[in-house]
Structures are given as C-alpha cells and as structure tokens.
Design a protein around this motif. Structure first.
Motif, PDB file in Angstrom:
ATOM      1  N   TYR A   2       0.841  -1.182  -0.036  1.00 45.49           N
ATOM      2  CA  TYR A   2      -0.057   0.084  -0.090  1.00 45.49           C
ATOM      3  C   TYR A   2       1.008   1.113   0.160  1.00 45.49           C
ATOM      4  O   TYR A   2       0.385   2.235   0.247  1.00 45.49           O
ATOM      5  N   GLN A   3       2.199   0.957  -0.454  1.00 45.65           N
ATOM      6  CA  GLN A   3       3.081   2.346  -0.485  1.00 45.65           C
ATOM      7  C   GLN A   3       2.372   3.561  -1.104  1.00 45.65           C
ATOM      8  O   GLN A   3       2.602   4.467  -0.809  1.00 45.65           O
ATOM      9  N   ALA A   4       1.883   3.238  -2.374  1.00 48.42           N
ATOM     10  CA  ALA A   4       1.392   4.320  -3.097  1.00 48.42           C
ATOM     11  C   ALA A   4       0.334   4.985  -2.519  1.00 48.42           C
ATOM     12  O   ALA A   4       0.269   6.152  -2.242  1.00 48.42           O
ATOM     13  N   VAL A   5      -0.487   4.389  -1.721  1.00 45.38           N
ATOM     14  CA  VAL A   5      -1.735   4.956  -1.054  1.00 45.38           C
ATOM     15  C   VAL A   5      -1.088   5.680   0.130  1.00 45.38           C
ATOM     16  O   VAL A   5      -1.411   6.954   0.436  1.00 45.38           O
ATOM     17  N   GLU A   6      -0.134   5.008   0.878  1.00 44.31           N
ATOM     18  CA  GLU A   6       0.295   5.853   1.977  1.00 44.31           C
ATOM     19  C   GLU A   6       1.131   7.111   1.657  1.00 44.31           C
ATOM     20  O   GLU A   6       1.100   8.223   2.392  1.00 44.31           O
ATOM     21  N   LEU A   7       1.780   7.031   0.468  1.00 44.32           N
ATOM     22  CA  LEU A   7       2.551   8.401  -0.003  1.00 44.32           C
ATOM     23  C   LEU A   7       1.631   9.512  -0.193  1.00 44.32           C
ATOM     24  O   LEU A   7       1.644  10.626   0.155  1.00 44.32           O
ATOM     25  N   GLU A   8       0.329   9.077  -0.774  1.00 41.22           N
ATOM     26  CA  GLU A   8      -0.408  10.176  -1.051  1.00 41.22           C
ATOM     27  C   GLU A   8      -1.318  10.757   0.131  1.00 41.22           C
ATOM     28  O   GLU A   8      -1.491  11.816   0.294  1.00 41.22           O
ATOM     29  N   ILE A   9      -1.520   9.863   0.978  1.00 40.46           N
ATOM     30  CA  ILE A   9      -2.022  10.175   2.314  1.00 40.46           C
ATOM     31  C   ILE A   9      -0.942  11.328   3.114  1.00 40.46           C
ATOM     32  O   ILE A   9      -1.626  12.329   3.486  1.00 40.46           O
ATOM     33  N   THR A  10       0.036  10.726   3.038  1.00 41.10           N
ATOM     34  CA  THR A  10       1.097  11.759   3.707  1.00 41.10           C
ATOM     35  C   THR A  10       1.398  13.108   3.039  1.00 41.10           C
ATOM     36  O   THR A  10       1.177  14.202   3.638  1.00 41.10           O
ATOM     37  N   TYR A  48     -11.486  15.940   5.266  1.00 38.76           N
ATOM     38  CA  TYR A  48     -12.369  15.068   4.692  1.00 38.76           C
ATOM     39  C   TYR A  48     -12.027  14.305   3.371  1.00 38.76           C
ATOM     40  O   TYR A  48     -12.024  13.028   3.369  1.00 38.76           O
ATOM     41  N   SER A  49     -11.277  15.049   2.427  1.00 38.71           N
ATOM     42  CA  SER A  49     -10.694  14.528   1.460  1.00 38.71           C
ATOM     43  C   SER A  49      -9.844  13.448   1.690  1.00 38.71           C
ATOM     44  O   SER A  49      -9.531  12.540   1.116  1.00 38.71           O
ATOM     45  N   SER A  50      -8.960  13.801   2.735  1.00 40.29           N
ATOM     46  CA  SER A  50      -8.037  12.744   3.140  1.00 40.29           C
ATOM     47  C   SER A  50      -8.590  11.495   3.459  1.00 40.29           C
ATOM     48  O   SER A  50      -8.082  10.298   3.316  1.00 40.29           O
ATOM     49  N   ILE A  51      -9.631  11.645   4.344  1.00 38.49           N
ATOM     50  CA  ILE A  51     -10.323  10.411   4.858  1.00 38.49           C
ATOM     51  C   ILE A  51     -11.052   9.506   3.575  1.00 38.49           C
ATOM     52  O   ILE A  51     -10.674   8.440   3.556  1.00 38.49           O
ATOM     53  N   GLU A  52     -11.790  10.391   2.724  1.00 39.68           N
ATOM     54  CA  GLU A  52     -12.399   9.641   1.552  1.00 39.68           C
ATOM     55  C   GLU A  52     -11.188   9.119   0.658  1.00 39.68           C
ATOM     56  O   GLU A  52     -11.462   7.872   0.236  1.00 39.68           O
ATOM     57  N   TYR A  53     -10.244   9.675   0.566  1.00 43.33           N
ATOM     58  CA  TYR A  53      -9.244   8.925  -0.280  1.00 43.33           C
ATOM     59  C   TYR A  53      -8.956   7.861   0.101  1.00 43.33           C
ATOM     60  O   TYR A  53      -8.663   6.894  -0.323  1.00 43.33           O
ATOM     61  N   THR A  54      -8.474   7.925   1.366  1.00 39.74           N
ATOM     62  CA  THR A  54      -7.755   6.769   2.259  1.00 39.74           C
ATOM     63  C   THR A  54      -8.779   5.616   2.059  1.00 39.74           C
ATOM     64  O   THR A  54      -8.346   4.377   1.412  1.00 39.74           O
ATOM     65  N   ILE A  55     -10.064   5.967   2.261  1.00 34.59           N
ATOM     66  CA  ILE A  55     -10.744   4.703   2.710  1.00 34.59           C
ATOM     67  C   ILE A  55     -11.031   3.876   1.158  1.00 34.59           C
ATOM     68  O   ILE A  55     -11.165   2.766   0.780  1.00 34.59           O
ATOM     69  N   THR A  56     -11.391   4.909   0.120  1.00 33.92           N
ATOM     70  CA  THR A  56     -11.671   4.378  -1.407  1.00 33.92           C
ATOM     71  C   THR A  56     -10.551   3.863  -1.747  1.00 33.92           C
ATOM     72  O   THR A  56     -10.475   2.793  -2.776  1.00 33.92           O
ATOM     73  N   ASN A  57      -9.208   4.315  -1.909  1.00 32.60           N
ATOM     74  CA  ASN A  57      -8.102   3.729  -2.641  1.00 32.60           C
ATOM     75  C   ASN A  57      -7.645   2.655  -1.859  1.00 32.60           C
ATOM     76  O   ASN A  57      -6.975   1.677  -2.476  1.00 32.60           O
ATOM     77  N   VAL A  58      -7.631   2.403  -0.543  1.00 27.04           N
ATOM     78  CA  VAL A  58      -7.093   1.265   0.160  1.00 27.04           C
ATOM     79  C   VAL A  58      -8.167   0.099  -0.259  1.00 27.04           C
ATOM     80  O   VAL A  58      -7.786  -1.014  -0.169  1.00 27.04           O
ATOM     81  N   VAL A 195      -6.882  13.067  12.013  1.00 24.82           N
ATOM     82  CA  VAL A 195      -7.311  12.485  10.655  1.00 24.82           C
ATOM     83  C   VAL A 195      -6.103  11.537  10.219  1.00 24.82           C
ATOM     84  O   VAL A 195      -6.202  10.695   9.689  1.00 24.82           O
ATOM     85  N   GLU A 196      -4.884  12.196  10.745  1.00 25.14           N
ATOM     86  CA  GLU A 196      -3.686  11.161  10.377  1.00 25.14           C
ATOM     87  C   GLU A 196      -3.564   9.943  10.832  1.00 25.14           C
ATOM     88  O   GLU A 196      -3.567   9.113  10.363  1.00 25.14           O
ATOM     89  N   SER A 197      -3.929   9.949  12.222  1.00 22.09           N
ATOM     90  CA  SER A 197      -3.989   8.769  12.839  1.00 22.09           C
ATOM     91  C   SER A 197      -5.178   7.639  12.244  1.00 22.09           C
ATOM     92  O   SER A 197      -4.973   6.630  12.068  1.00 22.09           O
ATOM     93  N   LEU A 198      -6.285   8.240  11.881  1.00 22.21           N
ATOM     94  CA  LEU A 198      -7.381   7.647  11.255  1.00 22.21           C
ATOM     95  C   LEU A 198      -6.932   6.937  10.090  1.00 22.21           C
ATOM     96  O   LEU A 198      -7.114   5.546   9.769  1.00 22.21           O
TER      97      LEU A 198
END
Length: 221
Positions: A2-10, A48-58, A195-198
């Motif tokens: 999930y490295q690509a997702v993690e980089l985008e979250i960061t 909110y965009s960080s949360i939505e990005y995370t759950i949909t992409n993961v 949000v970062e923790s979540l």
C-alpha cells in the motif's frame, strides 16, 4: 503493498499541516480577519478529502490484491462474497420476473464455481453516502478485518464533525468563515492529528489482512 496510498495520504495530510501552520501564525500575530476564518473552515474540506481518499483507495488496492490470488468464490470468508459476487447480486436484484429464476441459478453457479472469482476492483461496499463512522465500520465487517475500525485515540464524534462541516460548506448551507470562526488553531491542529491517525490506522488494518491472508475461508464457523 500500500506504499502508493501511504505516500498520497502523507502528501494530503501535509497540505493540511501547512494550512494549520499558516493559520496558527496568523493567530499569534493577532491577524484575526475574515480570511483567517475562511481558511479555518476550508480546513475541514481538506481533512475530509484525506479520509475519503484513504478508504476508497485502500479498498480498491485490496481488491486488486484479491484478484491476483485467483481464488474460487467459496474460498473467501462469507461477507467478502458481498464484494466478490457483486455483479451477480446486482444482476439478480435487477432481473425481471421473467428472468428471475435463471438469474438465481446463475448466482449459485458462480458461488460454487471451481473457476477463480472475477473481482471488480472498482466496487466500494457502502451505501454511497459520505464517508462516516458507519461506512468505515461496515467495510471492516465486510472484509473481516480484525480490531477496531476507528483507533481508540480518535473520538468518533470527530468524524461526524468533519463530515458535517465539509458538507455544510460544500453544499452551501453555511459559509466557511462561519464554521471556521468557531475554532482555534490549537483545536484544528488536533483535528489534523486525528485524521492522520485514522488514515494510517485504516491502511494498517488492510495491510494486516493482506499479509495474513485472513480473508480466506478456513472452514471454521
């Protein structure tokens, strides 16, 4: 995995941190303007965009991993079949009275097939409403992920607050300045940390099940 997702979250969380840092510096210099309030309000959209990005992409990435497994439908745990056989469910639900029995047979043919399941990695197993605690917990259940869907360090009302403020601004019910004016930089900084923790908790849950392969049916009840 999930490295690509993690980089985008960061990257997304860092944008929120940059914004809150700017807000904090303006507060210190006592430049309490309408623009400052607007920036505070728009922070909720960023969060909110960080949360939505995370759950949909993961979820999408996890389904890509399952596709590579080439497992038969009955080799998955029960609730995963809601996603694995999504197209068959939809075909059955949308069938006419004339075709309903043939669609039922097709569904069970797919369920007990010896061929690898055809998985659509664009399926997102929620009601389609804005991401909230319920959607995240539903996904946790459907994919049989162990542990809590929401980390203990994050109060669940924070998710509701972020979603409601984001919607109020995005849909024109309230101005960003009205919402932003209710918060201090210190409070908003905690929201960024939550949000970062979540987001990274969600990734960690999917990494764990992807590594353990605990999505496979073991024969236990």
């Amino acid at each position: 995995m999930y490295q690509a997702v993690e980089l985008e979250i960061t990257d997304r969380v860092n944008q929120s941190k940059e914004l809150i840092s700017h807000i904090a510096s303006l507060e210190v210099s006592e430049q309490s303007s309408e623009l400052l309030k607007i920036q505070k309000g728009f922070l909720f959209i960023s969060l909110y965009s960080s949360i939505e990005y995370t759950i949909t992409n993961v979820v999408s990435r996890f389904l890509e991993i399952l596709k590579q497994e080439q497992l038969k439908p009955m080799e998955y745990k029960k609730y995963l079949l809601c996603t694995v056989l999504d197209n068959k469910f939809n075909s059955l639900l949308g069938s006419s009275k004339k075709n309903i029995w043939n669609k039922k047979k097709e569904f069970f043919d797919a369920l007990f097939s010896d061929e690898p399941a055809i998985i659509d990695d664009s399926v997102f197993p929620t009601d389609g409403i804005n991401i909230s605690q319920k959607q995240i917990e539903d996904i946790w259940d459907i994919f049989h992920i162990s542990g809590n869907a929401i980390p203990e360090t994050v109060n669940t009302w924070v998710l509701k607050e972020i979603k409601e403020h984001r919607n109020a601004i995005a849909h024109g019910r309230e101005k960003a300045s009205t919402i932003g004016g209710r918060y201090t930089a210190g409070t908003l900084n905690q929201r960024v940390a939550d949000v970062e923790s979540l987001c990274f908790h969600i990734v960690s849950g999917f990494e764990s099940i992807s590594t353990s392969k605990d999505y496979k049916y073991s024969g236990a009840a």
